[in-house]
Design a protein around this motif. Structure first.
Motif, PDB file in Angstrom:
ATOM      1  N   ASP A   3       0.814  -1.204   0.000  1.00  0.00           N
ATOM      2  CA  ASP A   3       0.000   0.000   0.000  1.00  0.00           C
ATOM      3  C   ASP A   3       0.848   1.255   0.000  1.00  0.00           C
ATOM      4  O   ASP A   3       0.458   2.267  -0.556  1.00  0.00           O
ATOM      5  CB  ASP A   3      -0.941  -0.004   1.210  1.00  0.00           C
ATOM      6  N   ILE A  53      -3.505   6.683   1.769  1.00  0.00           N
ATOM      7  CA  ILE A  53      -3.241   5.246   1.620  1.00  0.00           C
ATOM      8  C   ILE A  53      -1.809   4.937   2.037  1.00  0.00           C
ATOM      9  O   ILE A  53      -1.538   3.949   2.727  1.00  0.00           O
ATOM     10  CB  ILE A  53      -3.479   4.800   0.163  1.00  0.00           C
ATOM     11  N   PRO A  61      -1.506  -7.686   0.323  1.00  0.00           N
ATOM     12  CA  PRO A  61      -2.140  -8.869  -0.259  1.00  0.00           C
ATOM     13  C   PRO A  61      -1.082  -9.921  -0.540  1.00  0.00           C
ATOM     14  O   PRO A  61       0.115  -9.627  -0.502  1.00  0.00           O
ATOM     15  CB  PRO A  61      -2.730  -8.331  -1.570  1.00  0.00           C
ATOM     16  N   TRP A  63       0.882 -11.584  -3.031  1.00  0.00           N
ATOM     17  CA  TRP A  63       1.209 -11.471  -4.447  1.00  0.00           C
ATOM     18  C   TRP A  63       1.618 -12.833  -4.964  1.00  0.00           C
ATOM     19  O   TRP A  63       2.134 -13.658  -4.214  1.00  0.00           O
ATOM     20  CB  TRP A  63       2.338 -10.455  -4.644  1.00  0.00           C
TER      21      TRP A  63
ATOM     22  N   LYS B 170      -9.249   4.333  -0.332  1.00  0.00           N
ATOM     23  CA  LYS B 170      -9.137   3.608  -1.592  1.00  0.00           C
ATOM     24  C   LYS B 170     -10.360   3.834  -2.472  1.00  0.00           C
ATOM     25  O   LYS B 170     -10.237   3.887  -3.697  1.00  0.00           O
ATOM     26  CB  LYS B 170      -8.923   2.120  -1.326  1.00  0.00           C
ATOM     27  N   TRP B 430      -6.876  -6.083 -12.399  1.00  0.00           N
ATOM     28  CA  TRP B 430      -6.263  -7.156 -11.610  1.00  0.00           C
ATOM     29  C   TRP B 430      -5.424  -6.564 -10.479  1.00  0.00           C
ATOM     30  O   TRP B 430      -5.563  -6.953  -9.315  1.00  0.00           O
ATOM     31  CB  TRP B 430      -5.417  -8.047 -12.524  1.00  0.00           C
ATOM     32  N   VAL B 431      -4.573  -5.590 -10.814  1.00  0.00           N
ATOM     33  CA  VAL B 431      -3.706  -4.997  -9.785  1.00  0.00           C
ATOM     34  C   VAL B 431      -4.559  -4.333  -8.700  1.00  0.00           C
ATOM     35  O   VAL B 431      -4.326  -4.524  -7.497  1.00  0.00           O
ATOM     36  CB  VAL B 431      -2.748  -3.962 -10.414  1.00  0.00           C
ATOM     37  N   LEU B 432      -5.569  -3.578  -9.124  1.00  0.00           N
ATOM     38  CA  LEU B 432      -6.381  -2.867  -8.140  1.00  0.00           C
ATOM     39  C   LEU B 432      -7.161  -3.834  -7.254  1.00  0.00           C
ATOM     40  O   LEU B 432      -7.350  -3.592  -6.067  1.00  0.00           O
ATOM     41  CB  LEU B 432      -7.329  -1.895  -8.844  1.00  0.00           C
ATOM     42  N   LYS B 434      -6.138  -6.798  -6.421  1.00  0.00           N
ATOM     43  CA  LYS B 434      -5.168  -7.322  -5.461  1.00  0.00           C
ATOM     44  C   LYS B 434      -4.997  -6.343  -4.295  1.00  0.00           C
ATOM     45  O   LYS B 434      -4.848  -6.743  -3.153  1.00  0.00           O
ATOM     46  CB  LYS B 434      -3.799  -7.524  -6.124  1.00  0.00           C
ATOM     47  N   LEU B 435      -5.015  -5.058  -4.613  1.00  0.00           N
ATOM     48  CA  LEU B 435      -4.792  -4.038  -3.583  1.00  0.00           C
ATOM     49  C   LEU B 435      -6.081  -3.667  -2.856  1.00  0.00           C
ATOM     50  O   LEU B 435      -6.103  -2.741  -2.061  1.00  0.00           O
ATOM     51  CB  LEU B 435      -4.192  -2.791  -4.218  1.00  0.00           C
ATOM     52  N   ASP B 436      -7.161  -4.387  -3.153  1.00  0.00           N
ATOM     53  CA  ASP B 436      -8.437  -4.157  -2.475  1.00  0.00           C
ATOM     54  C   ASP B 436      -9.005  -2.762  -2.772  1.00  0.00           C
ATOM     55  O   ASP B 436      -9.624  -2.139  -1.924  1.00  0.00           O
ATOM     56  CB  ASP B 436      -8.298  -4.373  -0.962  1.00  0.00           C
ATOM     57  N   VAL B 437      -8.755  -2.267  -3.970  1.00  0.00           N
ATOM     58  CA  VAL B 437      -9.370  -1.014  -4.402  1.00  0.00           C
ATOM     59  C   VAL B 437     -10.663  -1.382  -5.131  1.00  0.00           C
ATOM     60  O   VAL B 437     -10.632  -2.209  -6.034  1.00  0.00           O
ATOM     61  CB  VAL B 437      -8.437  -0.236  -5.357  1.00  0.00           C
ATOM     62  N   GLU B 507     -10.419 -13.440  -0.920  1.00  0.00           N
ATOM     63  CA  GLU B 507      -9.485 -12.366  -0.614  1.00  0.00           C
ATOM     64  C   GLU B 507      -9.296 -11.397  -1.767  1.00  0.00           C
ATOM     65  O   GLU B 507      -8.875 -10.276  -1.569  1.00  0.00           O
ATOM     66  CB  GLU B 507      -8.130 -12.947  -0.214  1.00  0.00           C
TER      67      GLU B 507
END
Lengths: 143, 513
Positions: A3, A53, A61, A63, B170, B430-432, B434-437, B507
């Motif tokens: 983050d 953030i 997460p 990865w 986010k 996909w990236v977002l 993963k980052l829980d956005v 998750e």
């Protein structure tokens, strides 16, 4: 940690966005607000939320490991190739190749993948082009 | 009486063979998409929009097809929840809690048919709620000027964050990102290009359909690739359906539950920012607190625990259409996608929709009733077929999803450039994730960005450049207050609720309804 990096990247995007907004050429006939104001407000929100953030990160997460990561990059490359080759070699061939690749990478055997890929391609062609009349990319052979 | 007359006209529009076939097709596809883990209502509708569009369907037929898919997916989500303990989509999460234990007791068939009935009750009464509430909301919305609209859009974004993510910053980031993407292209008021960097393809702006399909459908394909999750979750031995009709006593026992859950779910759906997931969550927890104080039966296969979330999520699905149609501001992911449908058909939702395109509104509402009845009729006898669909492994399904997405987008523009942009959005999605956005505010931002800016500029131009005009009327002050409360409240009390609600989900932070 993820983050924090995300926040920093977000902040950079916000700064870039703000600069791009300031670079907008205003025409001499403009309304009271102009084309720059709203993008600048957006850049401010983007920047503030990125800072927040970065300062209060969530748990990272999980990865994917390198292998899985390469997998995704490879899939992206295949899709980009697909997009570029579509008008060149035609819908049926391009789709069969791309679908075969994806099916194979998701765990089908080689022969099953080829069959699934061909089936997907011909199936979509039949339903969307022959039945529904959607125009799809044409290759040198006409399909 | 006026309302009923309009509704009758709506039925006259919806009841043609062509439209009925589309509704049937939509219900069928929707149920399948809802049932398959990994395909929810938002990506289901997203994949089909470009297709409906390129097939040259008119406004009403496309809406009939796509809302049938929407309702169908709400029905379908429960199937895998009950049989496999894996929610087919996010709103069906709560159904797992009691549905799966019921299935383990050998009552899978009863749970399925009971939840089918509950879904029907929820959706049916919510559609009535839509009929009566939407015109009232329109009356208020007609008082709105540009400043109020600007406040309303801000409200939508600020409250959306309250439920769609565990981290408020986010959601704000996602909303700003979406709005920023909407700014790309030639400025409509002064004609200067913005953020195009000299790329001619960008002068028209990004097509939001490209963004939606990329963010929702392609990112799902990447998630599956990441986990190499290629095999079906279900297997033939595990699924034993059993008796397919709920006994009358069970229906009787669950009737009050359904009634309460419908009301709660509908209200949850109408609220900006809350979608079907919240509807099913609220209904379930309220019901649990009310009838099962000591926690004896809920979670162990109580039929009321199946009826409550299902009635709740379907009622919320209907409720979420109220702000979308009456104000043009969607409250949930799927209604945002439906808004994209309207916009790409050149129909601007909002108060004027009811007076300018009554055929679209009432045809759509009639279609909801028809779809609902079809779904009930389809779901009970055809459950066997739908459970078999669950056995299609993702390694076959996901490539089809990807390819159909490409076909749809290519069909609209015929350009490889759009496909590349879509792939870019897929990776970003996909990236977002993963980052829980949350992805929904991004979509909402790209959809509403331009009209939000236009309203801002109009409001200020009218007042000769005075920015305080934005908080000049009691109506806009009220909207700003609600927006601020909606943004701050979840920061204080939201953590607890959200932690509970997001506890059982996967998750990757799947897409909110």
């Amino acid at each position: 940690m993820s983050d924090r990096i995300f926040g920093v990247v977000g902040l950079l995007i916000a700064i870039g966005f703000a600069f791009a907004a300031l670079a907008i050429e205003e025409s001499f006939l403009s309304d009271a607000v102009g084309p720059k104001a709203f993008p600048l407000i957006i850049a401010a929100v983007l920047g503030l939320s990125s800072i927040s953030i970065a300062l209060k990160p969530d748990a990272s997460p999980t990865w994917p490991d390198l292998g899985r990561f390469v997998e995704i990059v490879a899939a992206v490359v295949v899709m980009v190739l697909y997009a570029e080759l579509l008008p060149v070699i035609g819908f049926v061939f391009a789709t069969a190749l791309a679908a075969t690749y994806l099916t194979w990478r998701l765990g089908s055997g080689p022969i099953a993948s080829v069959l699934t890929g061909l089936g997907t391609s011909v199936g979509i062609y039949a339903v969307f082009h022959l039945v529904l009349g959607l125009s799809l990319a044409r290759g040198p052979l006409g399909f | 009486m006026d309302t009923l007359m309009s509704l009758a006209d709506g039925f006259a529009i919806a009841l043609t063979w062509h439209n009925l076939m589309l509704a049937l097709l939509g219900c069928f596809l929707g149920t399948i998409m809802g049932a398959l883990p990994g395909l929810g209502p938002s990506n289901g509708v997203a994949i089909l929009i470009p297709l409906a569009f390129t097939l040259g369907l008119g406004a009403t037929p496309s809406l009939i097809l796509l809302t049938s898919v929407y309702y169908g997916a709400m029905y379908g989500g429960r199937i895998s929840s009950i049989l496999l303990n894996i929610p087919g989509d996010e709103p069906a999460m709560m159904t797992c809690l009691d549905g799966y234990p019921m299935a383990k007791k050998g009552m899978a068939g009863q749970a399925l048919s009971l939840s089918g009935v509950a879904s029907f009750v929820g959706a049916f009464f919510a559609t009535w709620g839509l009929i009566f509430l939407a015109p009232q909301l329109v009356k208020i919305a007609l008082l709105f000027g540009p400043a109020e609209y600007f406040a309303l859009f801000a409200l939508a974004f600020m409250t959306l964050g309250g439920v769609s993510s565990t981290n408020q910053a986010k959601s704000a980031f996602a909303a700003a990102l979406g709005l920023g993407l909407a700014m790309i292209g030639v400025d409509t008021q002064t004609g200067v290009p913005r953020f195009t960097f000299g790329e001619v393809h960008l002068y028209d702006g990004l097509d939001f359909l490209v963004a939606i399909v990329g963010l929702f459908a392609l990112s799902e394909v990447f998630i599956f690739l990441e986990h190499r999750h290629g095999n079906a979750d279900g297997n033939a031995e595990k699924i034993r359906v059993g008796r397919l009709t709920p006994p009358l006593s069970m229906l009787k026992e669950t009737t009050p539950t359904m009634a309460r859950s419908t009301v709660l779910g509908f209200l949850a759906g109408v609220l900006p920012g809350a979608g079907a997931s919240l509807g099913s969550f609220i209904s379930y927890s309220f019901e649990k607190r009310l009838v099962d104080k000591d926690g004896k039966t809920f979670g162990k296969g109580d039929p009321r625990g199946v009826a409550a979330p299902e009635a709740g999520n379907n009622a919320a699905a209907g409720g979420a259409l109220v702000p979308m149609l009456a104000l043009g501001v969607p409250g949930s992911g799927t209604t945002a996608v439906l808004l994209a449908v309207l916009l790409s058909l050149n129909i601007t939702p909002g108060p004027l929709l009811f007076s300018q395109n009554p055929d679209v509104v009432w045809g759509l509402i009639a279609a909801l009733f028809i779809a609902n009845i079809m779904l009930l009729a389809m779901n009970i006898p055809m459950i066997g077929l739908f459970t078999r669909v669950l056995m299609v492994p993702p390694r076959i399904l996901m490539p089809i999803v990807a390819m159909v997405s490409f076909v749809g987008i290519y069909g609209i523009s015929g350009s490889s450039f759009d496909l590349l942009v879509m792939i870019g959005f897929g990776v970003m999605g996909w990236v977002l994730r993963k980052l829980d956005v949350p992805l929904v505010p991004i979509i909402l931002g790209t959809l509403l960005g331009n009209s939000m800016e236009n309203n801002l500029r109009r409001a200020i131009s009218i007042d000769n450049g005075d920015w305080f005009t934005l908080i000049d009327s009691p109506l806009s002050i009220t909207l700003w207050l609600i927006a601020i409360i909606g943004f701050i409240l979840p920061l204080i009390i939201g953590r607890k609720v959200k932690a509970k609600m997001h506890g059982p989900r996967d998750e990757e932070g799947s897409i909110a309804d």
